[in-house]
Write an enzyme that holds these catalytic residues in place. Sequence first.
Site, PDB file in Angstrom:
ATOM      1  N   GLY A 186       0.818  -1.213   0.000  1.00  0.00           N
ATOM      2  CA  GLY A 186       0.000   0.000   0.000  1.00  0.00           C
ATOM      3  C   GLY A 186       0.851   1.263   0.000  1.00  0.00           C
TER       4      GLY A 186
ATOM      5  CG  HIS B  84       5.384   5.184  -4.749  1.00  0.00           C
ATOM      6  ND1 HIS B  84       5.975   4.569  -5.821  1.00  0.00           N
ATOM      7  CD2 HIS B  84       5.841   4.525  -3.645  1.00  0.00           C
ATOM      8  CE1 HIS B  84       6.767   3.611  -5.401  1.00  0.00           C
ATOM      9  NE2 HIS B  84       6.701   3.542  -4.073  1.00  0.00           N
TER      10      HIS B  84
ATOM     11  CG  HIS C  60       3.452   0.894  -5.482  1.00  0.00           C
ATOM     12  ND1 HIS C  60       3.544   1.901  -4.547  1.00  0.00           N
ATOM     13  CD2 HIS C  60       4.050  -0.184  -4.930  1.00  0.00           C
ATOM     14  CE1 HIS C  60       4.161   1.448  -3.479  1.00  0.00           C
ATOM     15  NE2 HIS C  60       4.485   0.181  -3.681  1.00  0.00           N
TER      16      HIS C  60
END
Length: 253
Positions: free
Chosen positions: A31, A34, A37
């Site tokens: 998680g 940014h 990812h």
Amino acid sequence: MVTVKGTAKWLKLRTSLLFAGKTVGFVPTMGALHAGHLSLLRRAKRENDLAVASIFVNPAQFNDPRDLERYPRTLAEDIKKLEAERTDFLLLPSAGDMYPDGYRYRLSETNDSKVLCGAHRPGHFEGVLTVVLKLLNLVRADRAYFGEKDYQQYHLIKGMAEAFFTGTSIVPCPIMREPDGLAMSSRNLLLEPGERKLAPALYKALRSPARPAGIKKRLAALGFEPEYVEERWGRRFAAAKLGKVRLIDNVQI
Ligand code: PAF
């Protein structure tokens, strides 16, 4: 995007007709998503029929409980970003789902996990390899995508996926950087403004013609707390702390 909480529901869905005959690209994450990812997700989407992401802040890979507590959690924003990338499925397991055995069964590597970050974070790669093997078993993807910022992690996961015949190809993806050169990382959110200004000096130092020992001294003089600067696998690696935040980066030599 279909969000699935829990591994039992996920396994039922994974064997359903929704996946029949489709190739699957997988991006496992913790998680605080940014642009790095999202670049992995875009690639997963481009190279496969279906893109699956997971978000699970894996307690087993945090050797420091304060680091686990501080780790940024931004689920609502993450979901919006994944939807904007047209991610097909999001797996959101709990610690109970992932470790029904209480982490009695775990996976270790005996060589390359003992250097660089492994030498400074006891148990870290055991936690990473264990959770990634579990996730690969759950998702049964054709391809899984990992950023080269965590190059040692990518290298160990690739070896593990092959050693255990997972059937998933592990795809390395280039490091995404901020305009000032800082490697994108969820932990960057935790930097104080002064630390954030100084942080790109890590990348600059890595690219200097100096030797690793000289780079380490330079980083210390700048105000970093360097852990290591080392060369292997045709790359130069560094880890250094700025205040409470541990930064890592690497460049090809
Ligand atoms: O790189 C990460 O975010 C994590 O180490 C991973 C691969 C999702 C395993 O928890």
